[in-house]
Design a protein around this motif. Sequence first.
Motif, PDB file in Angstrom:
ATOM      1  N   CYS A   1      50.145  43.702  34.681  1.00 37.55           N
ATOM      2  CA  CYS A   1      49.959  45.089  34.224  1.00 37.55           C
ATOM      3  C   CYS A   1      49.667  46.062  35.359  1.00 37.55           C
ATOM      4  N   CYS A   2      50.369  45.971  36.452  1.00 39.83           N
ATOM      5  CA  CYS A   2      50.156  46.886  37.572  1.00 39.83           C
ATOM      6  C   CYS A   2      51.501  47.232  38.175  1.00 39.83           C
ATOM      7  N   GLN A   3      51.638  48.502  38.564  1.00 40.54           N
ATOM      8  CA  GLN A   3      52.883  48.925  39.195  1.00 40.54           C
ATOM      9  C   GLN A   3      52.567  49.786  40.407  1.00 40.54           C
ATOM     10  N   ALA A   4      53.171  49.440  41.530  1.00 46.67           N
ATOM     11  CA  ALA A   4      53.026  50.217  42.755  1.00 46.67           C
ATOM     12  C   ALA A   4      54.280  51.068  42.923  1.00 46.67           C
ATOM     13  N   THR A   5      54.061  52.316  43.296  1.00 45.40           N
ATOM     14  CA  THR A   5      55.175  53.243  43.544  1.00 45.40           C
ATOM     15  C   THR A   5      54.977  53.864  44.920  1.00 45.40           C
ATOM     16  N   THR A   6      55.876  54.703  45.318  1.00 49.89           N
ATOM     17  CA  THR A   6      55.743  55.361  46.619  1.00 49.89           C
ATOM     18  C   THR A   6      54.613  56.382  46.620  1.00 49.89           C
ATOM     19  N   THR A   7      54.129  56.774  45.443  1.00 46.05           N
ATOM     20  CA  THR A   7      53.054  57.753  45.364  1.00 46.05           C
ATOM     21  C   THR A   7      51.703  57.162  45.005  1.00 46.05           C
ATOM     22  N   GLY A   8      51.626  55.853  44.796  1.00 47.03           N
ATOM     23  CA  GLY A   8      50.370  55.202  44.458  1.00 47.03           C
ATOM     24  C   GLY A   8      50.573  53.966  43.631  1.00 47.03           C
ATOM     25  N   ALA A   9      49.551  53.560  42.922  1.00 44.04           N
ATOM     26  CA  ALA A   9      49.621  52.372  42.056  1.00 44.04           C
ATOM     27  C   ALA A   9      48.847  52.663  40.783  1.00 44.04           C
ATOM     28  N   TYR A  10      49.259  52.047  39.690  1.00 48.02           N
ATOM     29  CA  TYR A  10      48.571  52.262  38.426  1.00 48.02           C
ATOM     30  C   TYR A  10      48.711  51.061  37.518  1.00 48.02           C
ATOM     31  N   CYS A  11      47.771  50.915  36.599  1.00 46.18           N
ATOM     32  CA  CYS A  11      47.830  49.847  35.594  1.00 46.18           C
ATOM     33  C   CYS A  11      48.777  50.285  34.482  1.00 46.18           C
ATOM     34  N   THR A  12      49.579  49.367  34.007  1.00 45.27           N
ATOM     35  CA  THR A  12      50.536  49.694  32.945  1.00 45.27           C
ATOM     36  C   THR A  12      50.052  49.184  31.611  1.00 45.27           C
TER      37      THR A  12
ATOM     38  N   CYS B   1      43.213  45.755  36.221  1.00 46.35           N
ATOM     39  CA  CYS B   1      44.117  45.981  35.097  1.00 46.35           C
ATOM     40  C   CYS B   1      43.834  44.940  34.015  1.00 46.35           C
ATOM     41  N   ARG B   2      44.469  45.084  32.844  1.00 43.95           N
ATOM     42  CA  ARG B   2      44.145  44.248  31.687  1.00 43.95           C
ATOM     43  C   ARG B   2      44.934  42.949  31.579  1.00 43.95           C
TER      44      ARG B   2
ATOM     45  N   ASP C   1      45.290  37.764  41.669  1.00 43.51           N
ATOM     46  CA  ASP C   1      44.755  36.549  42.255  1.00 43.51           C
ATOM     47  C   ASP C   1      43.674  36.021  41.322  1.00 43.51           C
ATOM     48  N   ALA C   2      43.594  34.729  41.170  1.00 45.97           N
ATOM     49  CA  ALA C   2      42.615  34.116  40.263  1.00 45.97           C
ATOM     50  C   ALA C   2      41.172  34.428  40.658  1.00 45.97           C
ATOM     51  N   SER C   3      40.942  34.780  41.920  1.00 44.12           N
ATOM     52  CA  SER C   3      39.580  35.015  42.384  1.00 44.12           C
ATOM     53  C   SER C   3      39.042  36.407  42.065  1.00 44.12           C
ATOM     54  N   LEU C   4      39.882  37.304  41.580  1.00 51.24           N
ATOM     55  CA  LEU C   4      39.451  38.672  41.275  1.00 51.24           C
ATOM     56  C   LEU C   4      39.899  39.101  39.893  1.00 51.24           C
ATOM     57  N   ASN C   5      39.122  39.908  39.238  1.00 52.58           N
ATOM     58  CA  ASN C   5      39.461  40.529  37.963  1.00 52.58           C
ATOM     59  C   ASN C   5      39.901  39.515  36.913  1.00 52.58           C
ATOM     60  N   GLY C   6      39.298  38.357  36.895  1.00 50.33           N
ATOM     61  CA  GLY C   6      39.612  37.345  35.886  1.00 50.33           C
ATOM     62  C   GLY C   6      41.040  36.847  35.943  1.00 50.33           C
ATOM     63  N   GLY C   7      41.674  36.955  37.094  1.00 55.24           N
ATOM     64  CA  GLY C   7      43.067  36.531  37.240  1.00 55.24           C
ATOM     65  C   GLY C   7      44.066  37.603  36.850  1.00 55.24           C
ATOM     66  N   ASN C   8      43.586  38.753  36.403  1.00 58.37           N
ATOM     67  CA  ASN C   8      44.482  39.853  36.052  1.00 58.37           C
ATOM     68  C   ASN C   8      44.842  40.662  37.286  1.00 58.37           C
ATOM     69  N   ALA C   9      45.866  41.481  37.165  1.00 57.11           N
ATOM     70  CA  ALA C   9      46.302  42.321  38.276  1.00 57.11           C
ATOM     71  C   ALA C   9      45.220  43.321  38.650  1.00 57.11           C
ATOM     72  N   PHE C  10      45.296  43.824  39.886  1.00 56.43           N
ATOM     73  CA  PHE C  10      44.358  44.842  40.339  1.00 56.43           C
ATOM     74  C   PHE C  10      45.036  45.757  41.346  1.00 56.43           C
ATOM     75  N   ILE C  11      44.448  46.925  41.509  1.00 57.41           N
ATOM     76  CA  ILE C  11      44.938  47.910  42.471  1.00 57.41           C
ATOM     77  C   ILE C  11      44.038  47.846  43.699  1.00 57.41           C
ATOM     78  N   TYR C  12      44.650  47.914  44.875  1.00 59.56           N
ATOM     79  CA  TYR C  12      43.876  47.962  46.109  1.00 59.56           C
ATOM     80  C   TYR C  12      44.399  49.090  46.979  1.00 59.56           C
TER      81      TYR C  12
END
Length: 81
Positions: free
Chosen positions: A70-81, A65-66, A40-51
């Motif tokens: 650059c973010c991927q959600a899986t069944t075990t969590g989420a991480y920046c790629t 994330c950068r 969302d443009a309102s957070l992290n400079g418009g870059n992806a983020f984990i919540y």
Amino acid sequence: MKFSITTMIMSAALMAGVAIAYNPIGLSCDTPGGYGCSQDASLNGGNAFIYECGPSDTFVYVAGCRCPTCCQATTTGAYCT
């Protein structure tokens, strides 16, 4: 557990690891410990983020994330790629 069409679409997109323009931070949630990705443009400079669905049943910001996709959600969590 309450579901809506928006919740189902968001869940499907998040499980696929797709970052979409959406800011859930501060909204209520019902899966404590559940992680997701968003962008969302309102957070992290418009870059992806984990919540995460925090202990107070609201979504909280976890990490930025950068790039916008650059973010991927899986069944075990989420991480920046």
